[in-house]
Each structure stands twice: as structure tokens, then as C-alpha cells.
Scaffold this motif. Structure first.
Motif, PDB file in Angstrom:
ATOM      1  N   TYR A 197       5.609  -9.128 -83.226  1.00 26.79           N
ATOM      2  CA  TYR A 197       4.803  -9.753 -84.286  1.00 26.79           C
ATOM      3  C   TYR A 197       5.384  -9.411 -85.668  1.00 26.79           C
ATOM      4  N   ALA A 198       5.817  -8.159 -85.829  1.00 24.11           N
ATOM      5  CA  ALA A 198       6.414  -7.756 -87.107  1.00 24.11           C
ATOM      6  C   ALA A 198       7.719  -8.496 -87.362  1.00 24.11           C
ATOM      7  N   LEU A 238      -2.088  -9.314 -88.904  1.00 24.55           N
ATOM      8  CA  LEU A 238      -1.416  -9.675 -90.157  1.00 24.55           C
ATOM      9  C   LEU A 238      -0.738 -11.041 -90.040  1.00 24.55           C
ATOM     10  N   ASN A 272       3.534   1.880 -89.933  1.00 19.92           N
ATOM     11  CA  ASN A 272       4.376   1.157 -88.989  1.00 19.92           C
ATOM     12  C   ASN A 272       4.857  -0.183 -89.532  1.00 19.92           C
ATOM     13  N   PHE A 273       4.325  -0.614 -90.679  1.00 26.62           N
ATOM     14  CA  PHE A 273       4.820  -1.820 -91.339  1.00 26.62           C
ATOM     15  C   PHE A 273       4.754  -1.590 -92.844  1.00 26.62           C
ATOM     16  N   ILE A 276       6.758 -11.728 -88.796  1.00 25.45           N
ATOM     17  CA  ILE A 276       6.334 -11.554 -90.187  1.00 25.45           C
ATOM     18  C   ILE A 276       7.561 -11.451 -91.098  1.00 25.45           C
ATOM     19  N   SER A 277       8.545 -10.646 -90.689  1.00 28.24           N
ATOM     20  CA  SER A 277       9.757 -10.461 -91.502  1.00 28.24           C
ATOM     21  C   SER A 277      10.475 -11.790 -91.726  1.00 28.24           C
ATOM     22  N   HIS A 310       9.627  -1.878 -89.983  1.00 28.62           N
ATOM     23  CA  HIS A 310       8.542  -1.855 -89.003  1.00 28.62           C
ATOM     24  C   HIS A 310       9.077  -1.299 -87.696  1.00 28.62           C
ATOM     25  N   ASP A 343       8.388  -4.305 -82.155  1.00 27.28           N
ATOM     26  CA  ASP A 343       7.189  -5.076 -82.515  1.00 27.28           C
ATOM     27  C   ASP A 343       7.591  -6.537 -82.770  1.00 27.28           C
ATOM     28  N   THR A 382      -0.271  -5.682 -86.463  1.00 27.50           N
ATOM     29  CA  THR A 382       0.674  -6.654 -87.011  1.00 27.50           C
ATOM     30  C   THR A 382       0.382  -8.071 -86.516  1.00 27.50           C
ATOM     31  N   LYS A 383      -0.219  -8.212 -85.341  1.00 29.88           N
ATOM     32  CA  LYS A 383      -0.627  -9.548 -84.870  1.00 29.88           C
ATOM     33  C   LYS A 383      -1.716 -10.112 -85.771  1.00 29.88           C
TER      34      LYS A 383
END
Length: 543
Positions: free
Chosen positions: A524-525, A372, A426-427, A528-529, A518, A522, A369-370
Motif C-alpha cells: 500500500y505504501a 491512507l 513506518n511511513f 502511495i509513493s 516506508h 508494504d 497505510t491502506k
């Protein structure tokens, strides 16, 4: 016949009753608060030769097993009474049924009794409980986030290491030259011999050869006659040399100065005009330079003290230089390596202190996710009615019409869905749009309930649901549900907790849905969200 019939009923009833009484099910309380523990107790009485197996469960119905207690064994003559307890809990209020579970006695299954329990909300007394203001938003420190910045830092560290190595090498070389060469003529003669050993012009490197050749001559003139020869042009050097010969009363012939000028001009043509002299011309130029240096040195009216070291032959001098160079090379390498290691450790320590160890570890080792979050994002419009959104990857079209019931599918005019990942990843991110055949007032809360039920049917357990209004930057209002749920991983045989966010919008004859989830921890996720949801724009339907 009636006698036999009643006897048969009596036998059947007795056997059924005996089977049911093999297990006794009880619970400590049927009503509890959210998060409190229900203790489910299962008892059985068997002989000493029987084998009893109690299941190891993660969940019993809608309740989560938070504790599986050890089996208590009580011996009564030739029988054993086995007592097994399960600690259960639920974090959502409501009435729940604890279903029957299978207990195997001598490989034969027996069912426990089902029990109805109630989970009640915790009452909050606002008169006794002190209320606090909402805290301000804490600003997040800006992150580097782009891979090229890390590459630039590494390149800078390596560049500093190379600079340290070059500087140490230059200083040591200068020191060695000062120790070995006692006079300028010794240095010039030695360097001319070293230049010939390199065989540059024989290898086609004529420009490099002439550059070193003229540098040797200019450096000698600068050191022996005190003329700024290294910074002067050929014409300026010749003029300065003529003036110095008069000033220092040097006995220089016109031929010596002309030969030196001719070689310097030839070198200028080679370096700047890409001239290519013949082999014999190169040899002659080298001899002219050597002769000019020797003539200049002999014409200087200064008595040079001859020390014992000057009697060393050229081979001994070269050997002495090589020994000292090898001795110092390891020191230069050690200094450069130590500098690079120090800078790397200092950089890693800085990021560990400011960003945390996990951030440094994820940067070096990698994190999905990092990658991403820090990759190149795409802004695109999906579906009809369109949803414009920014995502770390392009969403791929998927077909969800097969999952709809036939009655619901008959009402749909058009349905388009796009997703990244899957429910098992996971995402996961999905954008879905629906246009109905007839205009109708869509109830977003009921639609959200259907969506959450669909998630539960796909394996989501112990869902915690929170709802609030959601507004886009353009002022379009929708409904947002968020929270967490547990998902059982078949491969690892364990349960993992996921965070989810679902947003629904209703427009004329259409429904738009954005869903993502996710891993809960996390960070990083989470970024992202936030970035995805803050980029949402809706295309208004035309009437």
C-alpha cells in the motif's frame, strides 16, 4: 634512580603487553566480494574460574553481523581457550574498518584489535553472460479502493438476505392461509378479528387501520365474486359489484352496496386526504364492512360444502395459525441466515482469490497505510519556491533550521519544511524548500550526498543507494535517489528494513527536496509513493 625507573617501565610494559595478549583477533580474509562473509575470530585464554562475556551484536561498525557462531571451548590442563566467531558482510563496495569491540573477562573490559577490510565489486563479463531485453510493464489490476463500495456490497448482501427472508415468509404465510382457511368468508372473518386485536386506531395509527380494513374487504370480493377489487378504484369496484350481482343473480340490497361504498370512500379520505374520523365513526365503519361481507357471502347463489373443519371455533383457528407460524419462523430465519453467510463467504473467497488473503485481512481488520491510500487525498502547494503535490494527509510545518550548522544557516535566505509522520514512523513524507541569499550553481549530486549522510546520522544503517534522473510532467529535471536502509527499533530490540525515495530539484537561487520512506514490504505504501511522486509540479521562479 635510573635502575628503579627502568624497572618501573619494565613492569608497566609487561602489564600492558599482558593485557593486550588476553585477546587475539584475526580474520579469515581482508578482501572479499559484495555480500560475501568475513569471519572475525576472537580468542582468549582464561583459568577455570574466570567468567567471559562476548557481546551479541547486530552490527560491527559498517558491517552487518549475519551469523554469531557458538563459542568453542578447548581445555588445556587448568585453563580454557575460548574461541568466538562472527560472520560479517557488507553490500556496498569500499574499504571498511572493523572497530574494536569490548569483551568482558571477570567484569573487566578488554578491547579487540581493529582490522581494515576491503569489499570489491563483482565483475560482470558481458561476453560470457547472456543479456536480456527489459521486460514490459505488467499492468496492475484496478482496485476498488473506496470504503463506500465495500459498504454497498455488504448492504447488497444483507438486502438479498432480507429479500430471501421476506419471500420465504410470504410463501409460508400463503401456504398456511390456504391450509387453515377453507373458504373466503372464513379468511375475511379471521382477519377482521386479528385486526381488532392489533388495536391500531386506538394507538393513533388510523391510516394503517383503514388500509388493512379495506384490503380485507377487497380481497374477499376478489376471491369470492371474481372481481379485480385490489387494483380497482372505489368507483370501479362499486360498478363491478353491481354488474356481478346481476350476472350472478345475487340478492343484494341497495343499502349494503351504499354502506360498502361509504366506508371505502372514508378510507380513501383517511389514506390520501389525511382525514381523521371520530372513534365512533371508526367503530361503525368496521361494523359496516363486516356486515357487508356477511351479506355478500350469504347472497352468493352457490352451495358451499360444509366440512367438519368449519365447525372449529375462531379461537381454535387462531391458535392453529400461531402454532404453524412459530413452527415456520425458525425455518425462515435459518434460510435467510444461511443465504447471508453463503454470500459473505462467496464474496470473501472472491476477494481472497483475486486480491489475496492479506488484502481481505487488512480490509476487515484495518491497515494504516491502506487507510491512507484509500482516504481522501489533498492537493496543495508547499514552500517557496513552491512544490505542488498530492498527499493522503495535509503536511504540517516543521522547523529544520536548528539542525543546520551556523555556517550553512548564514547562506540561507528562507527555508520551509513540511512533513507527515516522523523518522521513527513506518511511513514518512517531507517536502522542503530553500532559497539562498546569493544565486549559485547548485550541485545536486553533492546535495544528495549530504542528505544521505544526514539520514545515516539519524540512525539509517546499511544503506543501498541507487540514483537516476527524475522529470516532472512539465519537464522539470531533478535527481532521484532510492534504495533501502536498516533502522534499529529500540522498543522491539530488532532491526527493520525501510525503502526510501529522495528527489532534489534546483532552480534559480533555490533547492527543493521531496523525501519519503516506508516499510519495504508494504504494497500500500508503494502505491502511495507512486501516486505522490507522479503528482509533483514545480512553480518556476521568476527572474
Amino acid at each position: 634512580m635510573k635502575k628503579y625507573f627502568y624497572l618501573l617501565l619494565l613492569v608497566l610494559s609487561t602489564s600492558v603487553f599482558a593485557q593486550q595478549k588476553r585477546l587475539v583477533t584475526s580474520i579469515d580474509t581482508t578482501k572479499n566480494k559484495i555480500g560475501a562473509e568475513f569471519k572475525l575470530t576472537v580468542k582468549t585464554s582464561v583459568d577455570t574460574f574466570s567468567k567471559v562475556k562476548f557481546p551479541n551484536l547486530k552490527n560491527i561498525g559498517a558491517l552487518e553481523v549475519i551469523q554469531s557462531y557458538p563459542i568453542d571451548t578447548i581445555r588445556n590442563n587448568d585453563r580454557y581457550e575460548l574461541i568466538k566467531k562472527y560472520g560479517l558482510t557488507q553490500f556496498d563496495s569500499g574499504r571498511y574498518t572493523i572497530p574494536s569491540i569490548k569483551i568482558f573477562i571477570n567484569n573487566k573490559p578488554y578491547l579487540t584489535d581493529s582490522i581494515l577490510v576491503e569489499v570489491a565489486n563483482v565483475q560482470v563479463d558481458t561476453l560470457r553472460q547472456k543479456m536480456y531485453d527489459i521486460k514490459d510493464i505488467v499492468p496492475v489490476k484496478s482496485s476498488i479502493g473506496d470504503w463506500w463500495k465495500y459498504l454497498l456490497i455488504i448492504a447488497l448482501i444483507l438486502g438479498i438476505g432480507a429479500l430471501v427472508y421476506w419471500f420465504a415468509k410470504k410463501q409460508q404465510k400463503k401456504k398456511i392461509e390456504e391450509e387453515v382457511y377453507k373458504t373466503p368468508i372464513e379468511k375475511a372473518t379471521s382477519l377482521l378479528n386479528t385486526l381488532e386485536q392489533k388495536e391500531l386506531w386506538q394507538k393513533g395509527e388510523v391510516k394503517a387501520y383503514y388500509s388493512e380494513l379495506t384490503d380485507i374487504a377487497r380481497n374477499y370480493i376478489e376471491e369470492a365474486i371474481d372481481i379485480p377489487a385490489m387494483e380497482s378504484t372505489t368507483s370501479e369496484l362499486i360498478v363491478g359489484l353491481r354488474a356481478a350481482s346481476v350476472r350472478k343473480k345475487m340478492t343484494l340490497s341497495q343499502e349494503t352496496i351504499e354502506n360498502l361504498e361509504r366506508v371505502l370512500k372514508q378510507a380513501d379520505l383517511v389514506k390520501f386526504a389525511k382525514s381523521k374520523p371520530l372513534d365512533y365513526e371508526i367503530t361503525e365503519d368496521r361494523n359496516k364492512i363486516q356486515k357487508a361481507i356477511l351479506t355478500l357471502d350469504s347472497s352468493i347463489p352457490v352451495e358451499i360444502e360444509i366440512e367438519e373443519d368449519t365447525l372449529l371455533n375462531e379461537a381454535q383457528k387462531q391458535k392453529q395459525i400461531q402454532i404453524q407460524l412459530k413452527k415456520k419462523r425458525s425455518q425462515r430465519i435459518l434460510i435467510a441466515v444461511a443465504s447471508v453467510v453463503f454470500l459473505l463467504l462467496a464474496t470473501m473467497t472472491y476477494f481472497v482469490v483475486t486480491r489475496g488473503f492479506d488484502y481481505v485481512k487488512d480490509t476487515i481488520i484495518g491497515h494504516p497505510t491502506k487507510e491512507l491510500l484509500e482516504g481522501e487525498w489533498i492537493r496543495s502547494t508547499y514552500g517557496n519556491p513552491g512544490v505542488t503535490i498530492e498527499t493522503p494527509k495535509v503536511l504540517k510545518r516543521i522547523d529544520l533550521t536548528k539542525s543546520l550548522p551556523k555556517d550553512g544557516l548564514q547562506l540561507v535566505k528562507e527555508m520551509q519544511s513540511f512533513a507527515y509522520g516522523s523518522f521513527l514512523d513506518n511511513f514518512y513524507l517531507m517536502v522542503s524548500t530553500i532559497k539562498y541569499k546569493q544565486d549559485a550553481q547548485i550541485d545536486l549530486k553533492k546535495s544528495m550526498e549530504v542528505t544521505l549522510q544526514t539520514l545515516e546520522s539519524q540512525g539509517a544503517q546499511n544503506m543501498i543507494v541507487k540514483q537516476e534522473d527524475f522529470d516532472t510532467k512539465e519537464g522539470v529535471s531533478g535527481l532521484k535517489s532510492y534504495g533501502s536502509f536498516s533502522r534499529f527499533d529500540v522498543n522491539s530490540k530488532s532491526s527493520e528494513k525501510l525503502y526510501y525515495e529522495i528527489i532534489l530539484f534546483s532552480q534559480e537561487g533555490g533547492l527543493q527536496q521531496i523525501m519519503l520512506f516506508h516499510e519495504e514490504a508494504d504494497s500500500y505504501a508503494n502505491e502511495i509513493s507512486d501516486r505522490v511522486l507522479s503528482s509533483v509540479e514545480l512553480i518556476q521562479l521568476s527572474k
